[in-house]
Design a protein around this motif. Structure first.
Motif, PDB file in Angstrom:
ATOM      1  N   GLN A 123     -10.510 -17.388 -14.796  1.00 12.56           N
ATOM      2  CA  GLN A 123     -10.060 -17.805 -16.131  1.00 12.56           C
ATOM      3  C   GLN A 123     -10.029 -16.612 -17.082  1.00 12.56           C
ATOM      4  OE1 GLN A 123     -12.843 -20.915 -17.166  1.00 12.56           O
ATOM      5  NE2 GLN A 123     -11.583 -22.474 -16.217  1.00 12.56           N
ATOM      6  N   VAL A 124     -11.091 -15.788 -17.015  1.00  8.80           N
ATOM      7  CA  VAL A 124     -11.133 -14.610 -17.883  1.00  8.80           C
ATOM      8  C   VAL A 124      -9.960 -13.692 -17.564  1.00  8.80           C
ATOM      9  CG1 VAL A 124     -12.409 -12.482 -18.329  1.00  8.80           C
ATOM     10  CG2 VAL A 124     -13.602 -14.658 -18.364  1.00  8.80           C
ATOM     11  N   SER A 125      -9.685 -13.528 -16.275  1.00  4.92           N
ATOM     12  CA  SER A 125      -8.572 -12.677 -15.865  1.00  4.92           C
ATOM     13  C   SER A 125      -7.252 -13.186 -16.440  1.00  4.92           C
ATOM     14  CB  SER A 125      -8.511 -12.622 -14.335  1.00  4.92           C
ATOM     15  OG  SER A 125      -7.244 -12.173 -13.917  1.00  4.92           O
ATOM     16  N   ARG A 126      -7.057 -14.518 -16.365  1.00  2.67           N
ATOM     17  CA  ARG A 126      -5.829 -15.097 -16.926  1.00  2.67           C
ATOM     18  C   ARG A 126      -5.754 -14.820 -18.426  1.00  2.67           C
ATOM     19  NH1 ARG A 126      -3.641 -19.426 -13.954  1.00  2.67           N
ATOM     20  NH2 ARG A 126      -1.980 -19.423 -15.498  1.00  2.67           N
ATOM     21  N   SER A 127      -6.882 -15.013 -19.119  1.00  2.00           N
ATOM     22  CA  SER A 127      -6.839 -14.841 -20.570  1.00  2.00           C
ATOM     23  C   SER A 127      -6.655 -13.369 -20.941  1.00  2.00           C
ATOM     24  CB  SER A 127      -8.089 -15.424 -21.229  1.00  2.00           C
ATOM     25  OG  SER A 127      -9.041 -14.419 -21.464  1.00  2.00           O
ATOM     26  N   LEU A 128      -6.971 -12.473 -20.008  1.00  2.00           N
ATOM     27  CA  LEU A 128      -6.749 -11.046 -20.278  1.00  2.00           C
ATOM     28  C   LEU A 128      -5.316 -10.628 -19.962  1.00  2.00           C
ATOM     29  CD1 LEU A 128     -10.105  -9.559 -18.945  1.00  2.00           C
ATOM     30  CD2 LEU A 128      -9.355  -9.644 -21.316  1.00  2.00           C
ATOM     31  N   GLY A 129      -4.490 -11.581 -19.547  1.00  2.00           N
ATOM     32  CA  GLY A 129      -3.071 -11.277 -19.380  1.00  2.00           C
ATOM     33  C   GLY A 129      -2.604 -11.152 -17.941  1.00  2.00           C
ATOM     34  N   ARG A 130      -3.463 -11.480 -16.986  1.00  2.00           N
ATOM     35  CA  ARG A 130      -3.040 -11.405 -15.581  1.00  2.00           C
ATOM     36  C   ARG A 130      -2.630 -12.789 -15.096  1.00  2.00           C
ATOM     37  NH1 ARG A 130      -1.826  -6.271 -14.290  1.00  2.00           N
ATOM     38  NH2 ARG A 130      -3.432  -4.844 -15.012  1.00  2.00           N
ATOM     39  N   GLY A 131      -1.438 -12.888 -14.557  1.00  2.00           N
ATOM     40  CA  GLY A 131      -0.901 -14.160 -14.066  1.00  2.00           C
ATOM     41  C   GLY A 131      -1.654 -14.648 -12.836  1.00  2.00           C
ATOM     42  N   PRO A 132      -1.312 -15.836 -12.327  1.00  2.38           N
ATOM     43  CA  PRO A 132      -2.060 -16.417 -11.202  1.00  2.38           C
ATOM     44  C   PRO A 132      -2.045 -15.536  -9.952  1.00  2.38           C
ATOM     45  CG  PRO A 132      -0.432 -17.974 -12.075  1.00  2.38           C
ATOM     46  CD  PRO A 132      -0.236 -16.705 -12.819  1.00  2.38           C
ATOM     47  N   MET A 133      -0.889 -14.968  -9.622  1.00  2.00           N
ATOM     48  CA  MET A 133      -0.788 -14.139  -8.406  1.00  2.00           C
ATOM     49  C   MET A 133      -1.582 -12.846  -8.581  1.00  2.00           C
ATOM     50  SD  MET A 133       0.445 -14.749  -5.566  1.00  2.00           S
ATOM     51  CE  MET A 133      -0.020 -13.698  -4.196  1.00  2.00           C
ATOM     52  N   ASP A 134      -1.411 -12.248  -9.778  1.00  2.00           N
ATOM     53  CA  ASP A 134      -2.104 -11.016 -10.113  1.00  2.00           C
ATOM     54  C   ASP A 134      -3.616 -11.228 -10.081  1.00  2.00           C
ATOM     55  OD1 ASP A 134      -1.245  -8.536 -10.556  1.00  2.00           O
ATOM     56  OD2 ASP A 134      -1.024  -8.701 -12.733  1.00  2.00           O
ATOM     57  N   THR A 135      -4.042 -12.356 -10.623  1.00  2.00           N
ATOM     58  CA  THR A 135      -5.456 -12.702 -10.648  1.00  2.00           C
ATOM     59  C   THR A 135      -5.980 -12.869  -9.226  1.00  2.00           C
ATOM     60  OG1 THR A 135      -5.354 -13.741 -12.814  1.00  2.00           O
ATOM     61  CG2 THR A 135      -7.092 -14.505 -11.352  1.00  2.00           C
ATOM     62  N   PHE A 136      -5.160 -13.508  -8.379  1.00  3.99           N
ATOM     63  CA  PHE A 136      -5.566 -13.701  -6.993  1.00  3.99           C
ATOM     64  C   PHE A 136      -5.766 -12.348  -6.300  1.00  3.99           C
ATOM     65  CE2 PHE A 136      -4.495 -14.269  -2.498  1.00  3.99           C
ATOM     66  CZ  PHE A 136      -5.456 -15.198  -2.154  1.00  3.99           C
ATOM     67  N   VAL A 137      -4.809 -11.443  -6.496  1.00  4.02           N
ATOM     68  CA  VAL A 137      -4.864 -10.154  -5.813  1.00  4.02           C
ATOM     69  C   VAL A 137      -5.974  -9.262  -6.366  1.00  4.02           C
ATOM     70  CG1 VAL A 137      -3.573  -8.020  -5.420  1.00  4.02           C
ATOM     71  CG2 VAL A 137      -2.441 -10.232  -5.147  1.00  4.02           C
ATOM     72  N   ARG A 138      -6.211  -9.345  -7.690  1.00  2.16           N
ATOM     73  CA  ARG A 138      -7.163  -8.432  -8.321  1.00  2.16           C
ATOM     74  C   ARG A 138      -8.583  -8.971  -8.397  1.00  2.16           C
ATOM     75  NH1 ARG A 138      -4.574  -4.447 -11.576  1.00  2.16           N
ATOM     76  NH2 ARG A 138      -2.357  -4.639 -11.191  1.00  2.16           N
ATOM     77  N   VAL A 139      -8.722 -10.288  -8.384  1.00  2.00           N
ATOM     78  CA  VAL A 139     -10.065 -10.864  -8.566  1.00  2.00           C
ATOM     79  C   VAL A 139     -10.511 -11.647  -7.326  1.00  2.00           C
ATOM     80  CG1 VAL A 139     -11.490 -12.379  -9.991  1.00  2.00           C
ATOM     81  CG2 VAL A 139      -9.704 -10.993 -11.054  1.00  2.00           C
ATOM     82  N   THR A 140      -9.777 -12.720  -7.012  1.00  3.34           N
ATOM     83  CA  THR A 140     -10.221 -13.632  -5.961  1.00  3.34           C
ATOM     84  C   THR A 140     -10.288 -12.931  -4.608  1.00  3.34           C
ATOM     85  OG1 THR A 140      -8.885 -15.211  -7.201  1.00  3.34           O
ATOM     86  CG2 THR A 140      -9.923 -16.001  -5.192  1.00  3.34           C
ATOM     87  N   LEU A 141      -9.197 -12.240  -4.252  1.00  2.00           N
ATOM     88  CA  LEU A 141      -9.118 -11.626  -2.929  1.00  2.00           C
ATOM     89  C   LEU A 141     -10.196 -10.556  -2.714  1.00  2.00           C
ATOM     90  CD1 LEU A 141      -7.341 -12.218  -0.530  1.00  2.00           C
ATOM     91  CD2 LEU A 141      -5.840 -10.352  -1.221  1.00  2.00           C
TER      92      LEU A 141
ATOM     93  N   ALA B 109     -10.283  -1.436 -18.039  1.00  2.00           N
ATOM     94  CA  ALA B 109      -8.856  -1.183 -17.811  1.00  2.00           C
ATOM     95  C   ALA B 109      -8.184  -2.353 -17.115  1.00  2.00           C
ATOM     96  CB  ALA B 109      -8.693   0.095 -16.981  1.00  2.00           C
ATOM     97  N   PHE B 110      -8.818  -3.494 -17.093  1.00  2.00           N
ATOM     98  CA  PHE B 110      -8.316  -4.610 -16.287  1.00  2.00           C
ATOM     99  C   PHE B 110      -6.997  -5.196 -16.793  1.00  2.00           C
ATOM    100  CE2 PHE B 110      -7.987  -9.060 -15.074  1.00  2.00           C
ATOM    101  CZ  PHE B 110      -8.163  -8.967 -13.710  1.00  2.00           C
ATOM    102  N   ALA B 111      -6.899  -5.409 -18.084  1.00  2.00           N
ATOM    103  CA  ALA B 111      -5.706  -6.072 -18.626  1.00  2.00           C
ATOM    104  C   ALA B 111      -4.477  -5.180 -18.444  1.00  2.00           C
ATOM    105  CB  ALA B 111      -5.927  -6.379 -20.103  1.00  2.00           C
ATOM    106  N   PRO B 112      -3.284  -5.781 -18.376  1.00  2.00           N
ATOM    107  CA  PRO B 112      -2.074  -4.964 -18.235  1.00  2.00           C
ATOM    108  C   PRO B 112      -1.971  -3.979 -19.399  1.00  2.00           C
ATOM    109  CG  PRO B 112      -1.561  -7.306 -18.012  1.00  2.00           C
ATOM    110  CD  PRO B 112      -2.990  -7.217 -18.441  1.00  2.00           C
ATOM    111  N   GLY B 113      -1.792  -2.709 -19.073  1.00  2.00           N
ATOM    112  CA  GLY B 113      -1.640  -1.688 -20.116  1.00  2.00           C
ATOM    113  C   GLY B 113      -2.951  -1.180 -20.679  1.00  2.00           C
ATOM    114  N   ALA B 114      -4.059  -1.767 -20.222  1.00  2.00           N
ATOM    115  CA  ALA B 114      -5.351  -1.392 -20.814  1.00  2.00           C
ATOM    116  C   ALA B 114      -5.776   0.009 -20.384  1.00  2.00           C
ATOM    117  CB  ALA B 114      -6.421  -2.408 -20.442  1.00  2.00           C
ATOM    118  N   ASP B 115      -5.333   0.467 -19.198  1.00  2.00           N
ATOM    119  CA  ASP B 115      -5.769   1.811 -18.778  1.00  2.00           C
ATOM    120  C   ASP B 115      -5.176   2.880 -19.684  1.00  2.00           C
ATOM    121  OD1 ASP B 115      -3.343   1.076 -17.779  1.00  2.00           O
ATOM    122  OD2 ASP B 115      -3.581   2.062 -15.835  1.00  2.00           O
ATOM    123  N   ALA B 116      -3.929   2.683 -20.101  1.00  2.00           N
ATOM    124  CA  ALA B 116      -3.324   3.638 -21.038  1.00  2.00           C
ATOM    125  C   ALA B 116      -3.978   3.519 -22.413  1.00  2.00           C
ATOM    126  CB  ALA B 116      -1.827   3.384 -21.146  1.00  2.00           C
TER     127      ALA B 116
END
Lengths: 225, 387
Positions: A123-141, B109-116
């Motif tokens: 949920q935090v990942s989504r609220s930080l701007g990462r979509g469901p697929m992105d969240t899966f690849v960056r967090v869940t996986l 740096a997690f959010a899109p664009g956050a690393d820059a």
């Protein structure tokens, strides 16, 4: 010493088991994720279907596979029309049989490790701007990687020992579908085959034990991490 | 900043819980206040887009992120659903939920664009304010609770949100750390000018941070307005455990006189206020409050009086409320309130612009530290215990 023919059997077994894990990995991750996160009445049914090969007699699984993939069956014919080849009684059939039988072990390990991933992190990942697929690849996986690895090792071990489904779907073709269990069975049915069978049994025990230890080590690491 | 109409029913093991509320706020910092179980986190999650409410409409900074018609919410002409990742509302949770597989830098740096952004001037400012530059290459496992929450706030800010959503950002921390994080959030609000909606059950947090607050009870808004106004009437709100005060000051501590039992607070322009002895370090800000009833107005400074504080003020407002008069007393940048009777006001011939002396008993001033406030079972004791 292990004879060349026996080495062929061992190497084929390892190749088949590795290929089976590779084939099962992506659908296994997808199924594990689905069963861990999907809230739906149909989930229990899907879970039942995924786990079925674990409780079905492997011979029955093999027969069902043959029923679908056999040379005279629609899917088998379709495959023949596309590729000019056949699936049944080939190394590919060994891989399919091993993948299907090992699939529930793989999925269950992945499902459990994904359940252990705090969904609030997603949920935090989504609220930080990462979509469901992105969240899966960056967090869940990444967080369920140890579970995926231990499931893969377990499925590999199961694939090494696969006999029932293999003998029905792939037969017993030396160098092509004669894996360790099939070879042991064959050797036990011929005169003076026992010594060779014993050598294969020893290799089989060693490989399986190593795989199990690796799986334990990985899941211990998961708990510690 | 926020326009919200929300209807939702949660089915739970302990029975159903229903949210049914409307809320409008101009911000820049809206505090959603309530006891646990009042539904405040559910409101925050609805704004964040973590679930789809049954009906309602949510607009954040004039952008509709959710709309759906239904019973109790009217027939919405539009049906809108903006996915959480496209709302630009970064969420900071009660437990600092950092990604354990990443370093501090990886989390930031997690959010899109956050690393820059991390390398840019604005990013460095965020790191400075939150004091996280020295932590950058640490592993998450080696951070303390306060450090984790600072990193979580930094990670949210580096997502460049249009609004920050904070879910009880200090309640997982002990008293000292929570004061520290609260101070940082005040700096975030002032220095970085990021609007925020936060959920809290702590009065001190609400008073220190919120421009506007909504009090939630059983899924409904029972009061809304500036926090001072809302908390002034706690009993009327059924919030008997909360403190109501008219005069609230967050001012630096000048020094302590342990023998005299007094701490001196800096009101600016060389004026100091004697408050009961407190533990706040010299130079740090103390949050104090006192009732308007405790302020005495004199035309001249009298001699031989026990009240320690004689503050030269100017009358800036005179408001009649029923049978009482609320006098606004200007003192530098701050305005104090005194509550007197109409008779007293006419006897003193009070008028706006008149210079007066305001007296406040030291013992009438109360320290509103978060822990002290949270455990206070009744409103401020008003009975004098000797000056």
């Amino acid at each position: 010493m292990i004879a060349e023919a026996e080495w062929t059997v061992v190497l084929l077994s390892i190749r088949v088991a590795l290929a089976a894990v590779l084939v099962a990995l992506v659908p296994g991750i997808a199924a594990g994720w689905l069963l861990a996160r999907w809230q739906h009445p149909l989930r229990a049914l899907v879970q039942g279907l995924v786990m079925l090969p674990l409780v079905l007699p492997p011979v029955v699984t093999g027969y069902l596979l043959l029923f679908v993939l056999g040379r005279s069956r629609p899917f088998g014919q379709l495959y023949h029309a596309w590729t000019g080849g056949h699936l049944a009684y080939t190394t590919a059939a060994c891989v399919i049989a091993a993948a299907v039988v090992g699939f529930p072990l793989l999925v269950e390990a992945i499902r459990l490790s994904m359940l252990a991933v705090d969904s609030r992190l997603e949920q935090v990942s989504r609220s930080l701007g990462r979509g469901p697929m992105d969240t899966f690849v960056r967090v869940t996986l990444p967080l369920s990687l140890p579970g995926i690895a231990s499931g893969a090792v377990l499925a590999f071990a199961r694939a090494l020992g696969e006999f029932g489904a293999t003998i029905v779907l792939a037969g017993n073709v030396a160098g092509e579908t004669r894996t360790i269990p099939v070879a042991v069975y064959t050797l036990l049915n011929v005169r003076d085959g026992e010594a060779a069978a014993m050598r294969l049994v020893a290799v089989s025990v060693a490989l399986s034990l190593a795989a199990l230890l690796a799986s334990f080590w990985l899941s211990a690491r998961r708990r510690a991490g | 900043m926020l326009e919200l109409r929300l209807v939702h029913r949660f089915a739970g093991r302990a029975g159903d819980f229903a949210l049914d509320l409307a809320l409008e706020s101009r911000g820049p910092a809206l505090g959603i206040f309530g006891a646990s179980g009042s539904g405040k986190t559910s409101v925050l999650h609805a704004i964040a887009g973590l679930y789809r409410p049954d009906a309602g409409r949510i607009a954040v900074r004039d952008r509709v992120v959710f709309a759906r018609g239904g019973p109790g919410a009217g027939e919405a002409s539009e049906s809108v659903w903006v996915a959480p990742e496209r709302r630009r509302l970064a969420l900071v949770t009660q437990d600092p939920l950092l990604f354990p597989n990443r370093s501090v830098r990886g989390n930031l740096a997690f959010a899109p664009g956050a690393d820059a952004r991390l390398e840019s001037a604005s990013g460095r400012q965020i790191l400075d304010v939150l004091r996280i530059a020295p932590l950058l290459d640490r592993r998450i496992g080696n951070l303390s609770g306060g450090e984790r929450q600072r990193v979580a706030i930094g990670r949210a800010l580096l997502a460049d949100p249009s609004l920050l959503l904070l879910d009880e950002p200090t309640s997982a921390l002990d008293a000292e750390l929570s004061r520290d994080v609260l101070g940082l959030l005040m700096q975030v609000k002032q220095t970085l000018a990021v609007p925020m909606i936060f959920v809290t059950h702590r009065v001190a947090e609400l008073l220190a941070l919120a421009d506007d607050c909504a009090v939630l009870e059983a899924g409904r808004v029972v009061a809304q307005g500036p926090p001072v106004e809302v908390l002034k009437r706690p009993r009327a709100l059924g919030l008997a455990s909360l403190v109501g005060v008219d005069n609230l000051l967050r001012v630096p501590v000048l020094g302590h006189d342990e023998g005299g039992g007094v701490s001196l607070l800096d009101l600016g322009s060389g004026v100091s206020l004697a408050a009961p002895l407190c533990k706040v370090a010299v130079g740090s800000a103390a949050l104090v409050g006192f009732y308007a009833d405790e302020v005495l107005i004199c035309l001249e400074k009298p001699a031989g009086i026990s009240a320690r504080n004689a503050l030269a003020c100017e009358v800036v407002a005179i408001d009649r409320v029923g049978h009482e008069i609320l006098v606004g007393l200007g003192l530098g940048d701050t305005t104090l309130r005194a509550r007197i009777t109409p008779a007293a006001a006419s006897e003193l011939a009070l008028e706006v612009g008149r210079s007066v002396v305001a007296h406040v008993k030291t013992r009438a001033i109360h320290h509103l530290e978060s822990e002290a406030v949270r455990t206070a079972p009744t409103p401020l004791p008003s009975a004098p215990r000797g000056a």
